[in-house]
Design an enzyme around this catalytic site. Structure first.
Site, mmCIF file in Angstrom:
data_model
loop_
_atom_site.group_PDB
_atom_site.id
_atom_site.type_symbol
_atom_site.label_atom_id
_atom_site.label_comp_id
_atom_site.label_asym_id
_atom_site.label_seq_id
_atom_site.Cartn_x
_atom_site.Cartn_y
_atom_site.Cartn_z
ATOM 1 N N HIS A 4 -0.397 -0.950 -6.030
ATOM 2 C CA HIS A 4 -0.246 -0.068 -4.872
ATOM 3 C C HIS A 4 -0.055 -0.945 -3.633
ATOM 4 O O HIS A 4 -0.868 -1.816 -3.337
ATOM 5 C CB HIS A 4 -1.488 0.815 -4.726
ATOM 6 C CG HIS A 4 -1.386 1.812 -3.608
ATOM 7 N ND1 HIS A 4 -0.733 3.029 -3.736
ATOM 8 C CD2 HIS A 4 -1.851 1.777 -2.328
ATOM 9 C CE1 HIS A 4 -0.810 3.691 -2.595
ATOM 10 N NE2 HIS A 4 -1.476 2.955 -1.714
ATOM 11 N N MET A 53 2.354 -0.545 6.696
ATOM 12 C CA MET A 53 1.926 0.133 7.938
ATOM 13 C C MET A 53 2.694 -0.447 9.123
ATOM 14 O O MET A 53 2.866 -1.665 9.200
ATOM 15 C CB MET A 53 0.440 -0.103 8.172
ATOM 16 C CG MET A 53 -0.444 0.288 7.002
ATOM 17 S SD MET A 53 -2.154 -0.113 7.370
ATOM 18 C CE MET A 53 -2.924 0.298 5.798
ATOM 19 N N ASP A 59 -5.960 8.278 -2.805
ATOM 20 C CA ASP A 59 -5.928 6.986 -2.108
ATOM 21 C C ASP A 59 -6.984 6.922 -1.015
ATOM 22 O O ASP A 59 -6.891 7.632 -0.020
ATOM 23 C CB ASP A 59 -4.525 6.784 -1.519
ATOM 24 C CG ASP A 59 -4.331 5.391 -0.955
ATOM 25 O OD1 ASP A 59 -5.203 4.524 -1.154
ATOM 26 O OD2 ASP A 59 -3.278 5.180 -0.320
ATOM 27 N N ASP A 83 0.660 -1.048 0.447
ATOM 28 C CA ASP A 83 0.557 -0.282 1.695
ATOM 29 C C ASP A 83 1.370 -0.926 2.810
ATOM 30 O O ASP A 83 1.081 -2.042 3.230
ATOM 31 C CB ASP A 83 -0.910 -0.227 2.136
ATOM 32 C CG ASP A 83 -1.747 0.617 1.198
ATOM 33 O OD1 ASP A 83 -1.407 1.801 1.018
ATOM 34 O OD2 ASP A 83 -2.735 0.093 0.652
ATOM 35 N N MET A 113 -4.564 11.671 0.566
ATOM 36 C CA MET A 113 -5.362 10.649 1.261
ATOM 37 C C MET A 113 -6.813 11.117 1.322
ATOM 38 O O MET A 113 -7.105 12.184 1.864
ATOM 39 C CB MET A 113 -4.839 10.415 2.677
ATOM 40 C CG MET A 113 -3.467 9.753 2.768
ATOM 41 S SD MET A 113 -3.321 8.197 1.867
ATOM 42 C CE MET A 113 -4.588 7.206 2.645
HETATM 43 C C1 DX5 Z 1 -5.299 3.154 3.435
HETATM 44 C C2 DX5 Z 1 -4.426 2.704 2.300
HETATM 45 C C3 DX5 Z 1 -5.151 2.546 1.026
HETATM 46 C C4 DX5 Z 1 -6.197 1.467 1.047
HETATM 47 C C5 DX5 Z 1 -7.284 1.879 0.114
HETATM 48 O O1 DX5 Z 1 -4.510 3.500 4.515
HETATM 49 O O2 DX5 Z 1 -3.405 3.643 2.080
HETATM 50 O O3 DX5 Z 1 -4.250 2.310 -0.051
HETATM 51 O O4 DX5 Z 1 -5.703 0.203 0.684
HETATM 52 O O5 DX5 Z 1 -8.326 0.985 0.237
HETATM 53 P P1 DX5 Z 1 -9.792 1.323 -0.241
HETATM 54 O O6 DX5 Z 1 -9.744 1.535 -1.716
HETATM 55 O O7 DX5 Z 1 -10.557 0.081 0.162
HETATM 56 O O8 DX5 Z 1 -10.256 2.555 0.488
HETATM 57 ZN ZN ZN Z 2 -2.222 3.467 0.207
#
Ligand code: DX5
Ligand code: ZN
Length: 219
Positions: A34, A38, A176, A36, A138
């Site tokens: 996965h 941003m 997530d 991410d 989320m």
């Molecule tokens: C948050 C991300 C997640 C994050 C999850 O914005 O989309 O994918 O990496 O991390 P944990 O498992 O530490 O909450």
């Molecule tokens: Zn994520």
């Protein structure tokens, strides 16, 4: 979908030793990577961009699941396809013409995902669910790893599962944020198919064993 999947979130990996963390995931029981992305606009944080994803995909041997937390994601659909994304997830809240965006992702050869912020109701996907390969619910506010799990997520999973069944869709459900061994079982029982886990995996003493632990819980 019968088997349930674990997707370690690379956001929580050691960026100074990225290759070894990727190899760890390759050799583990994990199913997906996965990733991410941003932009500092859609979410109040900047993670990493294309050159880092390019480096990751040169070593990753499993499905690459890219979660875009960016405004106007249509600009980069083809770029992410060429960087090796297998699943490309955009945020409902960032897409004015979601149906068009989903078609563009699929035309670029990827599975199309839609992520929902904690305040966004799953009912908003009713008219487009048959076009979505994956919905990412989320379970924290996007932008950071290591936050605590929002309990209302279970209700959302139940509601979304009902919509998927009612519409005869094949959409899978990903969770997530804040996933641990404490909530994993209840999430799959509610209807989740893919669990993303960042901190719980990478901040543990033995990430390989933690992945195995999660797999055993959801098996
Ligand atoms: C948050 C991300 C997640 C994050 C999850 O914005 O989309 O994918 O990496 O991390 P944990 O498992 O530490 O909450
Ligand atoms: Zn994520």
């Amino acid at each position: 979908m019968t088997s349930k999947l674990i997707a370690p979130s690379i956001l929580a990996a050691d960026f100074a030793n990225l290759q070894s963390d990727i190899e760890m995931v390759n050799k583990s029981e994990a199913d997906w990577f996965h990733i991410d992305i941003m932009d500092g606009v859609f979410v109040p944080n900047i993670s990493f961009g294309m050159p880092v994803l390019d480096a990751i995909s040169r070593h990753a041997k499993k499905t690459i699941d890219v979660h875009l937390m960016i405004v106007d994601p249509d600009r980069y659909i083809n770029t992410f396809a060429s960087l090796g994304a297998d699943v490309l997830t955009v945020h409902y809240e960032a897409c004015t013409h979601l149906h068009r965006t989903l078609q563009a992702i699929k035309n670029a050869g990827m599975k199309a995902g839609v992520a929902l912020n904690p305040h966004t109701n799953v009912d908003l996907l009713k008219d487009v669910i048959q076009d979505i390969d994956l919905v990412c619910i989320m379970s924290v506010n996007p932008g950071f790893g290591g936050q605590s799990f929002i309990e209302n997520t279970y209700n959302k999973v139940h509601q979304l599962k009902n919509i998927i069944i009612e519409k005869n869709a094949e959409t899978i459900i990903e969770i997530d944020g804040g996933v641990t061994s404490k909530n994993a079982k209840k999430l799959v029982e509610a209807g989740a198919d893919v669990l993303v886990a960042g901190s719980f995996v990478f901040k543990s003493e033995n990430p390989t064993a933690t992945i195995q632990e999660l797999k055993n819980i959801i098996a």
